[in-house]
Design a protein around this motif. Structure first.
Motif, short mmCIF file in Angstrom:
data_model
loop_
_atom_site.label_atom_id
_atom_site.label_comp_id
_atom_site.label_asym_id
_atom_site.label_seq_id
_atom_site.Cartn_x
_atom_site.Cartn_y
_atom_site.Cartn_z
N ARG A 1 10.00 10.52 -0.65
CA ARG A 1 10.33 9.16 -0.85
C ARG A 1 9.35 8.44 0.04
NH1 ARG A 1 15.49 7.52 1.10
NH2 ARG A 1 15.01 5.55 0.33
N THR A 2 9.37 9.29 1.27
CA THR A 2 8.27 8.71 2.37
C THR A 2 6.90 8.75 1.74
OG1 THR A 2 9.59 9.39 4.14
CG2 THR A 2 7.25 9.28 4.59
N GLY A 3 6.49 9.85 1.06
CA GLY A 3 5.18 9.80 0.41
C GLY A 3 4.96 8.86 -0.57
N ILE A 4 6.06 8.32 -1.41
CA ILE A 4 5.97 7.31 -2.41
C ILE A 4 5.76 5.93 -1.64
CG2 ILE A 4 7.43 6.05 -3.88
CD1 ILE A 4 8.65 8.90 -5.08
N ARG A 5 6.62 5.87 -0.69
CA ARG A 5 6.35 4.56 -0.03
C ARG A 5 4.94 4.37 0.70
NH1 ARG A 5 9.19 3.06 5.91
NH2 ARG A 5 7.81 1.58 6.63
N PHE A 6 4.38 5.49 1.12
CA PHE A 6 2.80 5.28 1.55
C PHE A 6 2.16 5.13 0.52
CE2 PHE A 6 -1.03 7.62 2.30
CZ PHE A 6 -1.22 7.15 3.53
N CYS A 7 2.02 5.77 -0.34
CA CYS A 7 1.21 5.55 -1.63
C CYS A 7 1.38 3.94 -2.06
CB CYS A 7 1.37 6.54 -2.81
SG CYS A 7 0.98 8.21 -2.44
N ALA A 8 2.64 3.50 -2.29
CA ALA A 8 2.72 2.05 -2.77
C ALA A 8 2.15 1.20 -1.66
CB ALA A 8 4.18 1.94 -3.06
N GLU A 9 2.11 1.28 -0.36
CA GLU A 9 1.79 0.56 0.47
C GLU A 9 0.18 0.49 0.73
OE1 GLU A 9 5.53 0.53 3.74
OE2 GLU A 9 3.63 1.67 4.22
N VAL A 10 -0.32 1.68 0.44
CA VAL A 10 -1.82 1.66 0.57
C VAL A 10 -2.55 1.19 -0.75
CG1 VAL A 10 -3.73 3.39 0.15
CG2 VAL A 10 -1.95 3.72 2.08
N LEU A 11 -1.91 1.20 -1.88
CA LEU A 11 -2.40 0.69 -3.04
C LEU A 11 -1.88 -0.75 -3.50
CD1 LEU A 11 -2.47 4.21 -5.27
CD2 LEU A 11 -4.11 2.93 -3.85
N GLY A 12 -0.88 -1.11 -2.58
CA GLY A 12 -0.51 -2.56 -2.98
C GLY A 12 0.56 -2.54 -4.47
N LEU A 13 1.17 -1.36 -4.59
CA LEU A 13 2.07 -1.17 -5.70
C LEU A 13 3.43 -1.19 -5.38
CD1 LEU A 13 0.12 2.01 -7.37
CD2 LEU A 13 -0.09 -0.53 -8.03
N THR A 14 4.36 -1.18 -6.27
CA THR A 14 5.90 -1.12 -6.06
C THR A 14 6.05 0.31 -5.92
OG1 THR A 14 6.61 -1.12 -8.26
CG2 THR A 14 6.28 -3.20 -7.11
N THR A 15 7.20 0.82 -5.09
CA THR A 15 7.65 2.11 -5.10
C THR A 15 7.97 2.70 -6.70
OG1 THR A 15 9.86 1.40 -4.34
CG2 THR A 15 8.13 2.08 -2.80
N ALA A 16 8.39 1.61 -7.34
CA ALA A 16 9.07 1.60 -8.70
C ALA A 16 7.83 2.50 -9.56
CB ALA A 16 9.58 0.70 -9.37
N GLU A 17 6.63 1.51 -9.44
CA GLU A 17 5.48 2.08 -10.06
C GLU A 17 5.09 3.51 -9.77
OE1 GLU A 17 3.06 -1.98 -11.10
OE2 GLU A 17 3.40 -1.68 -8.94
N VAL A 18 5.09 3.75 -8.42
CA VAL A 18 4.71 4.97 -7.95
C VAL A 18 5.47 5.98 -8.50
CG1 VAL A 18 4.10 6.66 -6.06
CG2 VAL A 18 3.46 4.09 -6.03
N THR A 19 6.95 5.63 -8.40
CA THR A 19 8.09 6.72 -8.76
C THR A 19 7.74 7.21 -10.33
OG1 THR A 19 9.27 6.00 -7.31
CG2 THR A 19 10.51 7.17 -8.99
N ALA A 20 7.48 6.07 -11.21
CA ALA A 20 7.08 6.28 -12.55
C ALA A 20 6.30 7.36 -12.72
CB ALA A 20 6.78 5.02 -13.34
N VAL A 21 5.13 7.44 -12.11
CA VAL A 21 4.10 8.23 -12.15
C VAL A 21 4.43 9.66 -11.70
CG1 VAL A 21 1.63 9.03 -11.53
CG2 VAL A 21 2.22 6.56 -12.00
#
Length: 245
Positions: A58-78
């Motif tokens: 979940r920490t990795g998902i949060r990091f990717c979302a913050e870096v790319l300006g996405l929501t954690t839901a969008e990252v989790t979907a991938v």
């Protein structure tokens, strides 16, 4: 009335420690710069955070979302769509047994069942020492080498239950193993960093490469007009040569 139990809401994911965050941000900046649209960098960024923890937390998902300006839901979907991203801690070596059609009939199913018993784990489970994660995988486009086992995406071809058990025993014991073809074996985290697009600095790793088997090259040889080398059995059992004679 249905008995409904409500648990505590999940707290926001914690951040990486400051030093880890700074290092990952520097790497992420390099990854994102490769793409005209920053969100296109999501797949390699997921490999990057996987190289840090061995899975996408979940920490990795949060990091990717913050870096790319996405929501954690969008990252989790991938993350949940692609099987190459792990959702829980895994071993240093991901041992995948192909159980798709050809590998299965050539012995892949038997290999997978024997490895489960030999290691004492089920599908997508990890040995207690944290070294080996076992899973069945789909086609790896190596049908002429069936049955195939992959360790951290490196090929171990023409396996048998015996050779597969010897392979995992070597991994558990820390003994060196050599893929049938391709680059030398490295850990799952190291593999994830390479998949994120960072250079593999190991000597000879880049030069090492796999190759197609003879059955894969029949059509190419025919297209080049080369002389037949081995007989081919047609579906009806009519023996012929590569040249069709």
């Amino acid at each position: 009335m249905t008995d409904i139990q409500l648990g505590m809401p999940q707290l926001p994911a914690p951040d990486f420690p400051a030093d880890v965050r700074a290092r990952l941000e520097a790497d992420a900046k390099e990854v994102v710069a490769r793409y005209p649209d920053s969100r296109s960098a999501l797949l390699p960024l997921l490999h990057l955070v996987q190289s840090e923890e061995g899975y996408v937390s979940r920490t990795g998902i949060r990091f990717c979302a913050e870096v790319l300006g996405l929501t954690t839901a969008e990252v989790t979907a991938v993350v949940t769509f692609y099987t190459m991203y792990r959702r829980k801690p895994s071993g240093d070596y991901q041992v995948g047994v192909c159980t798709n059609t050809l590998c299965a009939v050539m012995g892949g199913d038997a290999i997978f069942e024997e490895l489960k018993e030999h290691l004492g784990v089920g599908n997508n489970e990890t040995t207690p020492d944290g070294k080996v994660t076992l899973e069945h995988i789909e086609c790896n486009a190596a049908c002429d080498f069936a049955p195939v086992v992959m360790v951290n995406w490196e090929f171990f071809d023409n396996q048998t239950p015996g050779s597969a058990k010897a392979l995992v025993d070597d991994l558990l014991a820390g003994r060196p193993v050599e893929p049938t073809r391709g680059a030398p074996l490295c850990t799952y985290k190291e593999t994830a960093r390479i998949l994120a697009g960072f250079p593999d600095g190991r000597e000879g790793a880049v030069e090492a490469s796999g190759g197609a088997g003879p059955a894969s090259l029949v059509g190419l040889r025919l297209a080049r007009g080369e002389a037949p080398h081995a007989p081919i059995v047609h579906p009806r059992g009519e023996a012929t040569t590569e040249g069709g004679e």
